[in-house]
Design a protein around this motif. Structure first.
Motif, PDB file in Angstrom:
ATOM      1  N   ASP A 236       3.638 -20.463  49.174  1.00  0.00           N
ATOM      2  CA  ASP A 236       4.967 -20.673  50.115  1.00  0.00           C
ATOM      3  C   ASP A 236       6.004 -19.552  49.642  1.00  0.00           C
ATOM      4  OD1 ASP A 236       4.120 -22.738  51.306  1.00  0.00           O
ATOM      5  OD2 ASP A 236       4.734 -24.215  50.251  1.00  0.00           O
ATOM      6  N   GLY A 237       5.917 -18.832  48.535  1.00  0.00           N
ATOM      7  CA  GLY A 237       6.858 -17.989  48.209  1.00  0.00           C
ATOM      8  C   GLY A 237       6.708 -18.008  46.370  1.00  0.00           C
ATOM      9  N   LEU A 238       7.392 -16.996  45.987  1.00  0.00           N
ATOM     10  CA  LEU A 238       7.378 -17.149  44.524  1.00  0.00           C
ATOM     11  C   LEU A 238       8.053 -18.095  43.855  1.00  0.00           C
ATOM     12  CD1 LEU A 238       6.780 -15.324  42.005  1.00  0.00           C
ATOM     13  CD2 LEU A 238       9.085 -14.058  42.248  1.00  0.00           C
ATOM     14  N   ALA A 239       9.115 -18.761  44.307  1.00  0.00           N
ATOM     15  CA  ALA A 239       9.437 -20.022  43.599  1.00  0.00           C
ATOM     16  C   ALA A 239       8.505 -21.218  43.706  1.00  0.00           C
ATOM     17  CB  ALA A 239      10.881 -20.299  44.171  1.00  0.00           C
ATOM     18  N   ALA A 240       7.894 -21.138  44.785  1.00  0.00           N
ATOM     19  CA  ALA A 240       6.817 -22.294  44.859  1.00  0.00           C
ATOM     20  C   ALA A 240       5.631 -21.886  44.001  1.00  0.00           C
ATOM     21  CB  ALA A 240       6.396 -22.260  46.546  1.00  0.00           C
ATOM     22  N   GLN A 241       5.325 -20.628  43.766  1.00  0.00           N
ATOM     23  CA  GLN A 241       4.007 -20.467  43.069  1.00  0.00           C
ATOM     24  C   GLN A 241       4.426 -20.684  41.589  1.00  0.00           C
ATOM     25  OE1 GLN A 241       2.537 -16.730  43.078  1.00  0.00           O
ATOM     26  NE2 GLN A 241       2.634 -16.275  44.986  1.00  0.00           N
ATOM     27  N   VAL A 242       5.715 -20.453  41.126  1.00  0.00           N
ATOM     28  CA  VAL A 242       6.282 -20.827  39.800  1.00  0.00           C
ATOM     29  C   VAL A 242       6.195 -22.396  39.750  1.00  0.00           C
ATOM     30  CG1 VAL A 242       7.954 -20.602  37.987  1.00  0.00           C
ATOM     31  CG2 VAL A 242       7.443 -18.604  39.356  1.00  0.00           C
TER      32      VAL A 242
ATOM     33  N   GLY B 217       6.781 -27.098  48.788  1.00  0.00           N
ATOM     34  CA  GLY B 217       7.824 -26.136  48.304  1.00  0.00           C
ATOM     35  C   GLY B 217       8.398 -26.508  46.865  1.00  0.00           C
ATOM     36  N   ALA B 218       9.053 -25.658  46.231  1.00  0.00           N
ATOM     37  CA  ALA B 218       9.659 -25.893  44.828  1.00  0.00           C
ATOM     38  C   ALA B 218      10.394 -27.287  45.101  1.00  0.00           C
ATOM     39  CB  ALA B 218      10.619 -24.807  44.497  1.00  0.00           C
TER      40      ALA B 218
ATOM     41  N   GLN C 125      14.267 -24.027  34.830  1.00  0.00           N
ATOM     42  CA  GLN C 125      15.178 -22.905  35.089  1.00  0.00           C
ATOM     43  C   GLN C 125      14.348 -21.467  35.513  1.00  0.00           C
ATOM     44  OE1 GLN C 125      18.528 -22.964  34.854  1.00  0.00           O
ATOM     45  NE2 GLN C 125      18.741 -20.682  34.941  1.00  0.00           N
ATOM     46  N   MET C 126      13.139 -21.473  34.891  1.00  0.00           N
ATOM     47  CA  MET C 126      12.265 -20.241  35.238  1.00  0.00           C
ATOM     48  C   MET C 126      12.272 -20.099  36.853  1.00  0.00           C
ATOM     49  SD  MET C 126       8.509 -19.103  34.057  1.00  0.00           S
ATOM     50  CE  MET C 126       8.998 -19.348  32.393  1.00  0.00           C
ATOM     51  N   GLU C 127      11.974 -21.265  37.644  1.00  0.00           N
ATOM     52  CA  GLU C 127      11.750 -21.647  38.978  1.00  0.00           C
ATOM     53  C   GLU C 127      13.190 -21.043  39.598  1.00  0.00           C
ATOM     54  OE1 GLU C 127      10.390 -25.153  40.428  1.00  0.00           O
ATOM     55  OE2 GLU C 127       9.494 -25.761  38.560  1.00  0.00           O
ATOM     56  N   GLN C 128      14.178 -21.334  39.179  1.00  0.00           N
ATOM     57  CA  GLN C 128      15.412 -20.863  39.813  1.00  0.00           C
ATOM     58  C   GLN C 128      15.636 -19.275  39.526  1.00  0.00           C
ATOM     59  OE1 GLN C 128      18.836 -23.093  38.504  1.00  0.00           O
ATOM     60  NE2 GLN C 128      17.730 -24.868  38.209  1.00  0.00           N
ATOM     61  N   VAL C 129      15.262 -18.688  38.247  1.00  0.00           N
ATOM     62  CA  VAL C 129      15.182 -17.511  38.310  1.00  0.00           C
ATOM     63  C   VAL C 129      14.097 -16.777  39.418  1.00  0.00           C
ATOM     64  CG1 VAL C 129      14.649 -15.547  36.603  1.00  0.00           C
ATOM     65  CG2 VAL C 129      15.892 -17.506  35.819  1.00  0.00           C
ATOM     66  N   ALA C 130      13.035 -17.252  39.404  1.00  0.00           N
ATOM     67  CA  ALA C 130      11.940 -16.690  40.423  1.00  0.00           C
ATOM     68  C   ALA C 130      12.522 -16.797  41.732  1.00  0.00           C
ATOM     69  CB  ALA C 130      10.914 -17.526  40.137  1.00  0.00           C
ATOM     70  N   SER C 131      13.476 -17.808  42.046  1.00  0.00           N
ATOM     71  CA  SER C 131      13.814 -17.719  43.675  1.00  0.00           C
ATOM     72  C   SER C 131      14.632 -16.458  43.983  1.00  0.00           C
ATOM     73  CB  SER C 131      14.645 -18.886  43.951  1.00  0.00           C
ATOM     74  OG  SER C 131      15.921 -19.004  42.889  1.00  0.00           O
TER      75      SER C 131
END
Length: 708
Positions: free
Chosen positions: A508-514, A492-493, A541-547
């Motif tokens: 695993d999910g969008l944040a994990a994809q990013v 995961g992220a 920061q983009m990962e946090q937004v994606a979550s």
């Protein structure tokens, strides 16, 4: 009902309690526009309107979010939080995206379209421009940014290309035939690649409402439609609104004709001026009580806008009768202007008005160059509105390109950018690979047999594995998070696995994809760019937004439609001083306010800018722009006019200079509302300094002594 009407003045209450007939609220600067709109939405819900049948359109998502938050607070006793969350709120483009995802199939639009932001649209248009041979060097042809501006202006104003060129881009009129060929090919290429740009979102929104079947379905969804900042709408948006509410029943628009300043974006002041004629039976409510500025400041701003020939008659007033008169400050030149600003800013600071409560406004960004140097010399920290936006940063665009390619393998711009990240792959090879992908229906397995350059064989294999995994997630459910991935070993992220595990993390999910894309991309970033630490923080920061998003299409659409304002990329050294003076163009200052405002370069040719004096409409918009600048001030207003401007050559100031005229928007009768002064600092006499008469006699005596 009582709490909804509390704190409103008579005019605001009239607007809030109005029925279902079309309503136009003319809200002067600082008159409580947002408060009135918030209370009207709350009143509609309190009167029984289903929140899910209310559409609130604003020009920024932040504005919509703030309004809905305040609506929820007003309706606390009625479970306000859940009610306000059911309201459709957002920008024109975001609303269009949501409706097109849901109902686009009714007009033949697939729901998996990709949205290009302005930068990507320019790049895609440049690809077509090159393919058509318009990039040749035997004659000058408009570059991609200009071509995109022409295309967008024509679409949003719904004007023939010839008219757009003559009025706004006259230097390009000889290219009209080639531009038509370019734009036709651009439209075809977007269709082939399932891509919509910003302008397409509005065009297809309009097309959705114009369709007999789809239009009825969309109109039935919304009982009440409210539009903020209506003076900033373009012709296409106004026509879309008329299709959404043909009779105007349940329609409310709010705006200020005196603040219509975006014609360069195709906004039309005619939309708000002609609203009562377009919707017969419209009630017009004027908000004129100003809660921002003092009476002396309003007297001056009212006088400035009064000569305008394109406006609703209104006169702003305030109960704050006391206050300093606005000052018209005459400066010898730009240097004296800068020195005056430094002195006055620091004087206000010593009186308790912090730097961040003061702003210096100018017509064009380059007008502050000399001032910035003087502020640095005086050790005054400042922030300048504008600069690099988040999605315009190269490293952010790289990351988004990989995600967009996985979402839409036909996206030539994103695919080319992603492929060229790899060592040894240039534009020609990237184009060949994208053509090969298209021939195989967008299946990334088409690249399995590709012989990559020696220097990128390992990273090529890693990239293709990552893209295949990301694409499988999209096919299973329209994006990340739609379904749980199969297989083991995902990380995961925030995990610690290295690039070799990137493709496994994708499911695993969008944040994990990013996160997976970031870990794949980070070594490439470190090879390509400097200042890597700040850039990596942006990507984290983009990962946090994606979550915060459930699926990849929504995330990519939101990033394109409502990107963060700024990035740490190439930021200046951090400062421990959190009190910074504001420098801003007037356009960027709209909607903001400060205790003390300084409007600089109030000379004809700067205000109005000389390129905007070819027609009455342009001059009137420049008057409104000046008015917007003046109405940002709460307590103190200074308008600076340098008398002398030096010529420059190759960045060096010459001795040659010319004298300027005070802006035409301050003729003698309006100047009477200002206190006139010079920028020269008052002299502080030293001890035993002779009087002026004594000094004159001393000079005369020395002159006589020469002839003894």
């Amino acid at each position: 009902m009582g709490i909804i009407l509390d704190g409103l003045n008579d005019r605001q209450r009239d607007a809030v309690e109005h029925g279902s007939e079309p309503l136009l609220i003319i809200a002067g600067a600082g008159t409580g526009k947002t408060k009135t709109l918030v209370h009207r939405v709350a009143r509609l819900i309190d009167s029984g309107v289903d929140p899910s049948r209310i559409l609130l359109m604003t020009f920024t998502r932040r504005a919509a979010g703030e309004m809905l938050r305040r609506v929820g607070q007003l309706l606390q006793s009625l479970d306000g939080r859940s009610l306000s969350q059911r309201i459709w709120g957002g920008t024109f483009h975001a609303t269009a995206t949501k409706l097109l995802r849901t109902h686009g199939d009714l007009i033949g639009l697939r729901p998996d379209f990709t949205i290009h932001d302005r930068g990507d649209s320019e790049d895609f248009l440049d690809v077509v421009r090159t393919e058509l041979g318009f990039a040749r060097t035997d004659r000058r042809f408009p570059k991609k940014g200009t071509c995109m501006a022409i295309y967008s202006h024509a679409v949003n104003s719904q004007s023939p290309l010839e008219e757009t060129l003559l009025r706004h881009f006259p230097w390009c009129i000889d290219d009209v035939d080639d531009l038509k060929k370019l734009f036709k090919a651009y439209v075809d290429r977007k269709e082939d690649a399932a891509i919509l740009d910003y302008d397409d979102l509005l065009l297809f929104f309009h097309g959705l409402l114009d369709d007999p079947q789809a239009g009825v379905r969309i109109r039935s969804r919304f009982e009440c439609v409210l539009v903020d900042e209506y003076q900033d709408t373009n012709r296409l948006q106004a026509e879309t609104l008329r299709l959404l509410k043909p009779e105007g029943v349940g329609l409310t628009v709010v705006g200020d004709d005196a603040q219509s300043i975006y014609s360069f974006r195709a906004a039309s002041i005619r939309n708000i001026l002609d609203f009562p004629a377009q919707f017969p039976g419209t009630k017009v409510v004027k908000l004129e009580q100003n809660y921002r500025s003092t009476a002396p400041l309003l007297a001056a701003t009212n006088a400035v806008i009064a000569p305008s020939s394109q406006r609703f008659e209104k006169r702003l007033w305030s109960t704050r009768a006391e206050g300093a008169m606005p000052q018209l400050v005459q400066c010898m030149d730009e240097t004296e202007q800068a020195e005056f600003l430094v002195r006055q800013v620091l004087e206000h600071r010593e009186q308790g008005v912090g730097l961040k409560r003061q702003a210096i406004l100018f017509r064009a960004s380059h007008h502050s160059v000399l001032l910035e140097a003087e502020l640095a010399r005086a050790r005054i920290p400042f922030v300048k509105y504008g600069g690099l936006k988040f999605v315009e940063a190269a490293h952010v665009k790289d990351m988004l390109a990989i995600l967009r390619l996985a979402e839409n393998p036909r996206d030539l711009v994103s695919g080319t950018r992603a492929l060229m990240l790899l060592p040894g792959i240039g534009p020609k090879r990237a184009r060949q690979l994208m053509d090969q992908l298209a021939e195989h229906g967008g299946q990334f397995s088409a690249w399995d047999a590709v012989r990559a350059p020696d220097e990128c064989q390992e990273v090529w294999r890693e990239m293709t594995r990552l893209l295949r995994r990301l694409a499988r997630d999209a096919q299973r459910g329209g994006g990340a998070g739609a379904s749980e991935p199969s297989g083991a070993g995902q990380t995961g992220a925030g995990g610690t696995s290295g690039p070799a595990d990137a493709s496994q993390a994708a499911g695993d999910g969008l944040a994990a994809q990013v996160d997976a894309v970031r870990r794949f991309y980070q070594p490439l970033l470190e090879q390509r760019y400097d200042n890597t630490a700040a850039r990596i923080r942006d990507l984290e920061q983009m990962e946090q937004v994606a979550s915060r998003f459930q699926d990849r299409p929504t995330f990519l659409a939101e990033i394109a439609l409502d990107p963060p304002n700024s990035t740490q990329d190439l930021a200046a050294d951090p400062t421990l001083d959190d009190d910074q003076l504001v420098l801003s163009t007037i356009h960027s200052a709209k909607g903001l306010e400060w205790d003390a405002v300084y409007v600089i370069h109030a000379a004809d040719g700067n205000i109005p800018v000389d390129l905007a004096t070819r027609s009455t409409d342009e001059i009137e918009e420049e008057r409104r722009l000046f008015y917007v600048a003046l109405t940002r001030a709460k307590n103190w207003l200074y308008v600076c006019h340098p008398l002398r401007y030096y010529q420059a050559s190759r960045g060096t100031r010459l001795d040659r200079h010319s004298f300027s005229q005070l802006t035409r928007f301050l003729p003698p009768d309006i100047v009477a509302s200002f206190q006139r002064r010079t920028a020269v600092a008052p002299a502080v006499p030293a001890p035993n300094t002779p009087t002026p008469d004594e000094k004159r006699q001393e000079v005369r005596q020395r002159s006589r002594a020469m002839w003894n």
